[in-house]
Design a protein around this motif. Structure first.
Motif, mmCIF file in Angstrom:
data_model
loop_
_atom_site.group_PDB
_atom_site.id
_atom_site.type_symbol
_atom_site.label_atom_id
_atom_site.label_comp_id
_atom_site.label_asym_id
_atom_site.label_seq_id
_atom_site.Cartn_x
_atom_site.Cartn_y
_atom_site.Cartn_z
ATOM 1 N N ALA A 160 -11.385 15.480 11.802
ATOM 2 C CA ALA A 160 -11.612 16.533 10.210
ATOM 3 C C ALA A 160 -12.473 16.593 9.275
ATOM 4 O O ALA A 160 -13.130 17.175 8.602
ATOM 5 C CB ALA A 160 -10.708 16.278 9.249
ATOM 6 N N GLN A 161 -14.126 15.687 9.677
ATOM 7 C CA GLN A 161 -14.293 15.323 9.379
ATOM 8 C C GLN A 161 -16.077 15.940 8.791
ATOM 9 O O GLN A 161 -16.012 16.222 7.650
ATOM 10 C CB GLN A 161 -15.536 14.008 9.409
ATOM 11 N N SER A 162 -16.065 17.358 9.639
ATOM 12 C CA SER A 162 -16.717 18.604 9.310
ATOM 13 C C SER A 162 -16.358 19.439 8.451
ATOM 14 O O SER A 162 -16.627 20.229 7.952
ATOM 15 C CB SER A 162 -17.584 18.909 10.179
ATOM 16 N N GLN A 163 -15.109 18.988 8.326
ATOM 17 C CA GLN A 163 -14.384 20.278 7.041
ATOM 18 C C GLN A 163 -14.362 19.512 5.918
ATOM 19 O O GLN A 163 -13.823 20.863 5.457
ATOM 20 C CB GLN A 163 -12.744 20.836 6.984
ATOM 21 N N PHE A 164 -14.707 18.880 5.797
ATOM 22 C CA PHE A 164 -14.944 18.308 4.061
ATOM 23 C C PHE A 164 -16.842 17.634 3.538
ATOM 24 O O PHE A 164 -17.073 17.086 4.448
ATOM 25 C CB PHE A 164 -14.210 17.956 3.674
ATOM 26 N N ASP A 165 -16.353 16.918 2.271
ATOM 27 C CA ASP A 165 -18.184 16.616 2.151
ATOM 28 C C ASP A 165 -17.964 15.516 2.543
ATOM 29 O O ASP A 165 -16.726 14.181 2.074
ATOM 30 C CB ASP A 165 -18.234 16.831 0.886
ATOM 31 N N LEU A 166 -18.639 14.575 3.597
ATOM 32 C CA LEU A 166 -18.303 13.364 4.255
ATOM 33 C C LEU A 166 -18.752 11.854 3.058
ATOM 34 O O LEU A 166 -18.469 11.611 2.753
ATOM 35 C CB LEU A 166 -18.825 13.291 5.159
ATOM 36 N N GLY A 167 -19.974 13.270 2.269
ATOM 37 C CA GLY A 167 -20.680 11.980 1.164
ATOM 38 C C GLY A 167 -19.799 11.379 0.332
ATOM 39 O O GLY A 167 -19.462 10.458 -0.653
ATOM 40 N N ALA A 168 -18.972 11.957 -0.301
ATOM 41 C CA ALA A 168 -18.346 11.714 -1.451
ATOM 42 C C ALA A 168 -17.479 11.176 -1.673
ATOM 43 O O ALA A 168 -16.926 10.467 -2.601
ATOM 44 C CB ALA A 168 -17.795 13.365 -1.858
ATOM 45 N N TRP A 169 -16.893 10.668 -0.309
ATOM 46 C CA TRP A 169 -15.666 9.872 -0.193
ATOM 47 C C TRP A 169 -16.497 8.929 0.632
ATOM 48 O O TRP A 169 -15.351 7.396 0.964
ATOM 49 C CB TRP A 169 -14.158 10.065 0.888
ATOM 50 N N THR A 170 -17.450 8.202 0.252
ATOM 51 C CA THR A 170 -18.302 7.099 0.416
ATOM 52 C C THR A 170 -18.883 6.578 -0.145
ATOM 53 O O THR A 170 -18.550 6.749 -1.238
ATOM 54 C CB THR A 170 -19.575 7.021 1.953
ATOM 55 N N VAL A 171 -18.716 4.494 0.202
ATOM 56 C CA VAL A 171 -19.333 3.651 -0.975
ATOM 57 C C VAL A 171 -20.688 4.008 -1.322
ATOM 58 O O VAL A 171 -21.263 4.067 -0.715
ATOM 59 C CB VAL A 171 -18.944 2.898 -0.241
ATOM 60 N N GLN A 172 -20.463 4.212 -2.716
ATOM 61 C CA GLN A 172 -22.311 4.310 -3.273
ATOM 62 C C GLN A 172 -22.933 3.588 -4.460
ATOM 63 O O GLN A 172 -22.352 3.520 -5.108
ATOM 64 C CB GLN A 172 -22.178 5.731 -3.412
ATOM 65 N N PRO A 173 -22.858 2.479 -3.685
ATOM 66 C CA PRO A 173 -22.909 1.402 -4.945
ATOM 67 C C PRO A 173 -23.693 1.624 -5.788
ATOM 68 O O PRO A 173 -24.945 2.434 -5.985
ATOM 69 C CB PRO A 173 -23.931 0.383 -4.210
ATOM 70 N N TRP A 174 -23.352 1.425 -7.586
ATOM 71 C CA TRP A 174 -23.793 1.732 -8.415
ATOM 72 C C TRP A 174 -23.760 2.896 -9.095
ATOM 73 O O TRP A 174 -24.159 3.406 -10.238
ATOM 74 C CB TRP A 174 -25.005 0.750 -9.140
ATOM 75 N N SER A 175 -22.658 3.935 -8.654
ATOM 76 C CA SER A 175 -22.862 4.892 -9.002
ATOM 77 C C SER A 175 -21.283 5.059 -8.999
ATOM 78 O O SER A 175 -20.350 4.846 -8.388
ATOM 79 C CB SER A 175 -22.765 6.009 -7.279
ATOM 80 N N THR A 176 -21.331 6.254 -10.404
ATOM 81 C CA THR A 176 -19.663 6.321 -10.364
ATOM 82 C C THR A 176 -18.595 7.263 -9.901
ATOM 83 O O THR A 176 -17.339 7.224 -9.339
ATOM 84 C CB THR A 176 -20.019 6.907 -12.019
ATOM 85 N N ALA A 177 -19.371 8.015 -9.129
ATOM 86 C CA ALA A 177 -18.897 8.801 -7.767
ATOM 87 C C ALA A 177 -18.799 7.926 -6.472
ATOM 88 O O ALA A 177 -17.579 8.366 -5.958
ATOM 89 C CB ALA A 177 -19.613 10.055 -7.847
ATOM 90 N N GLY A 178 -18.777 6.850 -6.599
ATOM 91 C CA GLY A 178 -19.526 5.958 -5.275
ATOM 92 C C GLY A 178 -18.262 5.250 -5.385
ATOM 93 O O GLY A 178 -17.470 5.054 -4.272
#
Length: 258
Positions: free
Chosen positions: A43-61
């Motif tokens: 199901a990964q192709s159906q949503f924004d994959l990057g939004a659910w990854t760990v992004q260092p020093w980012s509040t969204a991450g």
């Protein structure tokens, strides 16, 4: 690890039945989680994959602390983590049914938090490899801390199969999130320290000489605790020299050099 209170803890047949159910439950739960990872990967192709990854020093991450272990970049990545999760999850859950559920949240959040703190800004971290490292370190550390035979055996199995994880918590290959590995390993080690006594030790087999001691048929405490050899008078005689032989004697003559 132990029988229910209302059952006889010395009944081998009942003990085997309880052990079988415990290991089967651990395997089924591990397999169920692997199936969840497979469904999420499809199901990964159906949503924004990057939004659910760990992004260092980012509040969204920070959202990746919850979602990143469920995501994978390729089918090979998913297959490698699935096999490890199935084996280590069954081993940890079967050996430590009480400690493992408490350790999993610590491992889950620890892998993402360390990746968020130590990762390079702009990078993205995903995958369940932090969980596999946490489970391996949990089983390995519990074997060192508990030091009973089943715990040591489980630690040796984990080390034999995945001992290389001791090295992958440090930078080795580009594109591999060693930060998530380190976070999961730290979570597993801390969980082992916190809950090492949560699971009771498996019932130990009683040998016949122990039963005899309990019944009062064993040797005295002095004899049991002593490491001295028995008295010569207590040693059975295998051969006794007759009096006539002592009087007559035997002389062996050797040829002279002359």
């Amino acid at each position: 690890m132990h029988l229910p209170v209302d059952e006889n803890p010395l009944d081998p047949k009942a003990q085997r039945a309880v052990d079988r159910k415990r290991w089967l439950r651990a395997f089924n739960l591990s397999l169920g989680f692997v199936l969840v990872l497979l469904v999420v990967f499809v199901a990964q192709s159906q949503f924004d994959l990057g939004a659910w990854t760990v992004q260092p020093w980012s509040t969204a991450g920070l959202l990746g602390l919850l979602g990143a272990p469920l995501l994978h970049g390729s089918i090979e990545h998913l297959a490698a983590n699935s096999i490890s999760l199935l084996i280590l999850g069954t081993l940890a859950g079967g050996m430590y049914p009480h400690a493992t559920p408490r350790a999993l949240p610590l491992i889950w959040l620890g892998s993402g938090l360390v990746a968020w703190l130590l990762g390079d800004p702009g990078s993205r971290h995903l995958g369940a490899s932090g969980l596999t490292h946490g489970l391996m370190f949990l089983v390995f550390m519990l074997g060192l801390l508990r030091r009973d035979r089943p715990a040591i055996a489980a630690a040796m199995i984990a080390f034999f199969l995945y001992g290389g994880m001791l090295l992958t918590v440090f930078p080795r290959e580009a594109g591999i999130s060693w930060q998530a590995h380190m976070g999961g390993a730290l979570g597993g080690a801390v969980a082992a320290l916190l809950w090492r006594r949560l699971d009771p030790q498996a019932p130990r087999k009683r040998y016949s000489w122990e039963i005899e001691e309990a019944a009062g048929q064993a040797r005295s405490d002095d004899e049991r605790d002593s490491l001295e050899p028995p008295s010569p008078h207590d040693v059975p005689v295998l051969w006794k020299r007759e009096a006539d032989d002592e009087q007559r004697g035997v002389v062996l003559r050797f040829p002279s050099r002359d």
